[in-house]
Design a protein around this motif. Structure first.
Motif, PDB file in Angstrom:
ATOM      1  N   CYS A  24       8.936  34.622   4.438  1.00  0.00           N
ATOM      2  CA  CYS A  24       9.540  33.424   5.026  1.00  0.00           C
ATOM      3  C   CYS A  24      10.025  32.461   3.942  1.00  0.00           C
ATOM      4  CB  CYS A  24       8.551  32.718   5.948  1.00  0.00           C
ATOM      5  SG  CYS A  24       8.142  33.647   7.446  1.00  0.00           S
ATOM      6  N   TYR A  25       9.291  32.390   2.833  1.00  0.00           N
ATOM      7  CA  TYR A  25       9.722  31.499   1.754  1.00  0.00           C
ATOM      8  C   TYR A  25      11.064  31.940   1.181  1.00  0.00           C
ATOM      9  CZ  TYR A  25      10.074  29.100  -2.667  1.00  0.00           C
ATOM     10  OH  TYR A  25      10.550  28.356  -3.714  1.00  0.00           O
ATOM     11  N   ARG A  26      11.229  33.226   0.966  1.00  0.00           N
ATOM     12  CA  ARG A  26      12.510  33.704   0.431  1.00  0.00           C
ATOM     13  C   ARG A  26      13.647  33.408   1.407  1.00  0.00           C
ATOM     14  NH1 ARG A  26       8.621  37.673  -0.975  1.00  0.00           N
ATOM     15  NH2 ARG A  26       8.491  38.057  -3.235  1.00  0.00           N
ATOM     16  N   LEU A  27      13.356  33.480   2.695  1.00  0.00           N
ATOM     17  CA  LEU A  27      14.377  33.170   3.697  1.00  0.00           C
ATOM     18  C   LEU A  27      14.696  31.679   3.742  1.00  0.00           C
ATOM     19  CD1 LEU A  27      13.357  35.403   6.743  1.00  0.00           C
ATOM     20  CD2 LEU A  27      15.563  35.456   5.573  1.00  0.00           C
ATOM     21  N   LEU A  28      13.659  30.831   3.675  1.00  0.00           N
ATOM     22  CA  LEU A  28      13.815  29.403   3.955  1.00  0.00           C
ATOM     23  C   LEU A  28      13.954  28.535   2.715  1.00  0.00           C
ATOM     24  CD1 LEU A  28      11.066  29.175   6.730  1.00  0.00           C
ATOM     25  CD2 LEU A  28      13.549  29.223   7.095  1.00  0.00           C
ATOM     26  N   GLY A  29      13.401  28.974   1.587  1.00  0.00           N
ATOM     27  CA  GLY A  29      13.493  28.185   0.364  1.00  0.00           C
ATOM     28  C   GLY A  29      12.568  26.989   0.313  1.00  0.00           C
ATOM     29  N   ASN A  66      12.679  36.033  13.580  1.00  0.00           N
ATOM     30  CA  ASN A  66      13.350  35.235  14.608  1.00  0.00           C
ATOM     31  C   ASN A  66      13.085  33.739  14.417  1.00  0.00           C
ATOM     32  OD1 ASN A  66      14.440  37.479  15.828  1.00  0.00           O
ATOM     33  ND2 ASN A  66      12.790  37.698  17.319  1.00  0.00           N
ATOM     34  N   ILE A  67      11.863  33.395  14.067  1.00  0.00           N
ATOM     35  CA  ILE A  67      11.526  31.984  13.843  1.00  0.00           C
ATOM     36  C   ILE A  67      12.327  31.432  12.672  1.00  0.00           C
ATOM     37  CG2 ILE A  67       9.669  30.452  13.052  1.00  0.00           C
ATOM     38  CD1 ILE A  67       7.762  32.285  14.735  1.00  0.00           C
ATOM     39  N   CYS A  68      12.382  32.177  11.587  1.00  0.00           N
ATOM     40  CA  CYS A  68      13.124  31.709  10.413  1.00  0.00           C
ATOM     41  C   CYS A  68      14.618  31.609  10.690  1.00  0.00           C
ATOM     42  CB  CYS A  68      12.871  32.636   9.227  1.00  0.00           C
ATOM     43  SG  CYS A  68      11.212  32.514   8.530  1.00  0.00           S
ATOM     44  N   LEU A  69      15.172  32.581  11.391  1.00  0.00           N
ATOM     45  CA  LEU A  69      16.602  32.519  11.714  1.00  0.00           C
ATOM     46  C   LEU A  69      16.912  31.313  12.585  1.00  0.00           C
ATOM     47  CD1 LEU A  69      17.476  36.293  12.293  1.00  0.00           C
ATOM     48  CD2 LEU A  69      17.899  34.890  10.264  1.00  0.00           C
ATOM     49  N   ASP A  70      16.002  30.974  13.497  1.00  0.00           N
ATOM     50  CA  ASP A  70      16.183  29.756  14.295  1.00  0.00           C
ATOM     51  C   ASP A  70      16.150  28.520  13.407  1.00  0.00           C
ATOM     52  OD1 ASP A  70      16.450  31.092  16.686  1.00  0.00           O
ATOM     53  OD2 ASP A  70      14.356  30.849  17.279  1.00  0.00           O
ATOM     54  N   MET A  71      15.260  28.500  12.423  1.00  0.00           N
ATOM     55  CA  MET A  71      15.140  27.350  11.525  1.00  0.00           C
ATOM     56  C   MET A  71      16.353  27.223  10.604  1.00  0.00           C
ATOM     57  SD  MET A  71      11.079  27.769  10.580  1.00  0.00           S
ATOM     58  CE  MET A  71      10.960  26.331   9.510  1.00  0.00           C
ATOM     59  N   LEU A  72      17.088  28.315  10.418  1.00  0.00           N
ATOM     60  CA  LEU A  72      18.237  28.319   9.509  1.00  0.00           C
ATOM     61  C   LEU A  72      19.564  28.050  10.213  1.00  0.00           C
ATOM     62  CD1 LEU A  72      17.209  31.373   7.302  1.00  0.00           C
ATOM     63  CD2 LEU A  72      17.405  28.998   6.532  1.00  0.00           C
ATOM     64  N   ARG A  73      19.514  27.582  11.435  1.00  0.00           N
ATOM     65  CA  ARG A  73      20.761  27.369  12.180  1.00  0.00           C
ATOM     66  C   ARG A  73      21.540  26.147  11.691  1.00  0.00           C
ATOM     67  NH1 ARG A  73      21.189  30.976  16.171  1.00  0.00           N
ATOM     68  NH2 ARG A  73      19.268  31.889  17.038  1.00  0.00           N
ATOM     69  N   GLY A  74      20.901  25.259  10.958  1.00  0.00           N
ATOM     70  CA  GLY A  74      21.598  24.080  10.434  1.00  0.00           C
ATOM     71  C   GLY A  74      22.666  24.482   9.431  1.00  0.00           C
ATOM     72  N   PRO A  75      23.673  23.642   9.223  1.00  0.00           N
ATOM     73  CA  PRO A  75      24.800  24.000   8.357  1.00  0.00           C
ATOM     74  C   PRO A  75      24.492  23.886   6.865  1.00  0.00           C
ATOM     75  CG  PRO A  75      25.102  21.787   9.228  1.00  0.00           C
ATOM     76  CD  PRO A  75      23.881  22.346   9.893  1.00  0.00           C
ATOM     77  N   GLN A  76      23.462  23.127   6.487  1.00  0.00           N
ATOM     78  CA  GLN A  76      23.218  22.844   5.076  1.00  0.00           C
ATOM     79  C   GLN A  76      22.178  23.789   4.502  1.00  0.00           C
ATOM     80  OE1 GLN A  76      23.412  18.754   3.285  1.00  0.00           O
ATOM     81  NE2 GLN A  76      21.206  18.996   3.298  1.00  0.00           N
ATOM     82  N   ARG A 137      22.576  31.531  -0.716  1.00  0.00           N
ATOM     83  CA  ARG A 137      24.033  31.645  -0.620  1.00  0.00           C
ATOM     84  C   ARG A 137      24.463  32.688   0.411  1.00  0.00           C
ATOM     85  NH1 ARG A 137      25.755  31.606  -7.079  1.00  0.00           N
ATOM     86  NH2 ARG A 137      24.384  29.871  -7.685  1.00  0.00           N
ATOM     87  N   LEU A 138      23.510  33.516   0.816  1.00  0.00           N
ATOM     88  CA  LEU A 138      23.822  34.560   1.788  1.00  0.00           C
ATOM     89  C   LEU A 138      23.677  34.031   3.210  1.00  0.00           C
ATOM     90  CD1 LEU A 138      21.776  37.488   0.184  1.00  0.00           C
ATOM     91  CD2 LEU A 138      24.191  36.941  -0.187  1.00  0.00           C
ATOM     92  N   ALA A 139      24.440  34.617   4.130  1.00  0.00           N
ATOM     93  CA  ALA A 139      24.236  34.323   5.545  1.00  0.00           C
ATOM     94  C   ALA A 139      22.811  34.716   5.922  1.00  0.00           C
ATOM     95  CB  ALA A 139      25.243  35.101   6.394  1.00  0.00           C
ATOM     96  N   PRO A 140      22.173  33.992   6.858  1.00  0.00           N
ATOM     97  CA  PRO A 140      20.759  34.243   7.148  1.00  0.00           C
ATOM     98  C   PRO A 140      20.404  35.699   7.458  1.00  0.00           C
ATOM     99  CG  PRO A 140      21.407  32.164   8.115  1.00  0.00           C
ATOM    100  CD  PRO A 140      22.659  32.783   7.552  1.00  0.00           C
ATOM    101  N   ARG A 141      21.201  36.379   8.269  1.00  0.00           N
ATOM    102  CA  ARG A 141      20.850  37.770   8.596  1.00  0.00           C
ATOM    103  C   ARG A 141      21.053  38.684   7.396  1.00  0.00           C
ATOM    104  NH1 ARG A 141      19.812  39.117  13.875  1.00  0.00           N
ATOM    105  NH2 ARG A 141      20.492  41.259  13.589  1.00  0.00           N
ATOM    106  N   GLN A 142      22.082  38.428   6.582  1.00  0.00           N
ATOM    107  CA  GLN A 142      22.244  39.188   5.345  1.00  0.00           C
ATOM    108  C   GLN A 142      21.045  38.970   4.433  1.00  0.00           C
ATOM    109  OE1 GLN A 142      25.862  38.234   3.311  1.00  0.00           O
ATOM    110  NE2 GLN A 142      27.198  39.212   4.810  1.00  0.00           N
ATOM    111  N   ARG A 143      20.591  37.734   4.376  1.00  0.00           N
ATOM    112  CA  ARG A 143      19.421  37.379   3.565  1.00  0.00           C
ATOM    113  C   ARG A 143      18.214  38.181   4.031  1.00  0.00           C
ATOM    114  NH1 ARG A 143      18.433  31.137   3.878  1.00  0.00           N
ATOM    115  NH2 ARG A 143      20.718  31.309   3.855  1.00  0.00           N
TER     116      ARG A 143
END
Length: 332
Positions: A24-29, A66-76, A137-143
């Motif tokens: 999750c850390y690698r996904l969310l930073g 799924n939880i992380c992808l939901d958290m990554l929906r913001g544009p920034q 820099r990658l799109a969330p699903r690519q990440r």
């Protein structure tokens, strides 16, 4: 008569906590957000897990994704200073601080990296601040695909099942992600921590010995101080700023590091307590005995290649560091 099968008891979620936080850390930073995501994963797993769905580990990763992808929906996206602005000229203003959600935040090794030395040597390279910033820099699903396939070594079929897609789609996403990920020169896996270098760094830092500090840096070393986008590249630029700080106590480029008294060199008298963050050596910095900043170092080839100073004392409890040293002596 054969008795009923023994109740296996509740599923053991905790055994997967470290690898889930690392994922999750690698996904969310953000270490804080990764921990929150894993807690929510466990809550949902208690409600939904059925052994008939398959192995517990796969279900937990499915929920966490799924939880992380939901958290990554913001544009920034989260980033490092190097991604937000060009290198500063010595003497430049720090500029306005950016909000915490703008930054790649650190994570304690103990929360996100395995204890097994063989696994640790490989995984710590993929949790470095620079690598995690590149992932953003990658799109969330690519990440997610790249982390699952290249970091955690899931098969294409396993990844496709987890993401609810096809093997062809996974392979395509992985190819695009690899193409977009910047080339990096990671520390060789298994390189031992240079304890002598770290001891020299602590001693020089606490004495504010600019000549010694600079001698420990790689020629192209970088230095940054979140929450400011101000950063430096190169030993000579860093030397110029440190010398200016020593001369005036609080030049514009490092006024955030000045002592509360406003006199003397900005870090003289500071104390450092060691910890570990993002697979790297790190230190809690105390000024006048109070928590001030978390310093994360990247070290390679016997030199410090990057210093990231998080001017955020709220990180200290997360790393198990005290908020105050009182009258503690200089770090041994």
């Amino acid at each position: 008569m054969t008795g009923a099968p023994a109740d296996p008891g509740p599923p053991d979620f905790e055994r997967y906590r470290v690898e889930l936080i690392g994922y999750c850390y690698r996904l969310l930073g953000s270490g804080f957000e990764a921990e929150d995501a894993v807690q929510e994963t466990f809550v949902r797993a208690w409600r939904t897990y059925d052994p008939g769905r398959g192995p517990l580990r796969s279900w937990l990763f499915h929920l966490a994704t799924n939880i992380c992808l939901d958290m990554l929906r913001g544009p920034q996206r989260r980033a490092r200073a190097m991604d937000l602005a060009p290198a500063a000229i010595p003497g430049a203003d720090l500029g306005a601080p950016q909000p915490p959600e703008r930054w790649i935040q650190p994570v304690p090794d103990a929360l996100a990296l395995p204890a097994d030395p063989a696994e640790l040597a490989v995984e710590r390279e993929t949790i470095r601040l620079a690598f995690v910033a590149a992932l953003q820099r990658l799109a969330p699903r690519q990440r997610a695909v790249l982390i699952l396939r290249d970091v955690l070594k899931w098969s294409a079929a396993e990844t496709a099942t987890l993401l609810g897609t096809t093997v062809t789609s996974v392979n395509s996403a992985l190819q695009r992600a690899r193409a977009r990920l910047p080339a990096a020169a990671p520390t060789p896996a298994g390189e031992a921590v240079d304890e002598e270098l770290l001891a020299r760094y602590v001693s020089a830092f606490e004495r504010y010995d600019v000549a010694e500090l600079v001698s420990l840096l790689h020629e192209d070393a970088t230095m940054s101080m979140p929450p400011f986008t101000w950063w430096l590249r190169g030993r000579e630029s860093i030397r110029a700023v440190l010398l200016a700080a020593a001369a005036s106590g609080a030049p514009r480029a490092v006024d955030a590091l000045a002592e509360p008294s406003g006199s003397g060199a900005p870090c003289a008298g500071s104390r450092l307590l060691p910890t570990r963050a993002n697979g790297s050596p790190a230190f809690g910095q105390y000024t006048d005995g109070e928590a001030f900043a978390l310093i994360v170092l990247d070290v390679a080839g016997g030199r410090i290649t990057d210093t990231t100073t998080y001017l955020d004392p709220d990180l200290f409890p997360f790393f198990g560091l005290p908020m105050s040293l009182g009258h503690a002596l200089r770090t041994e």
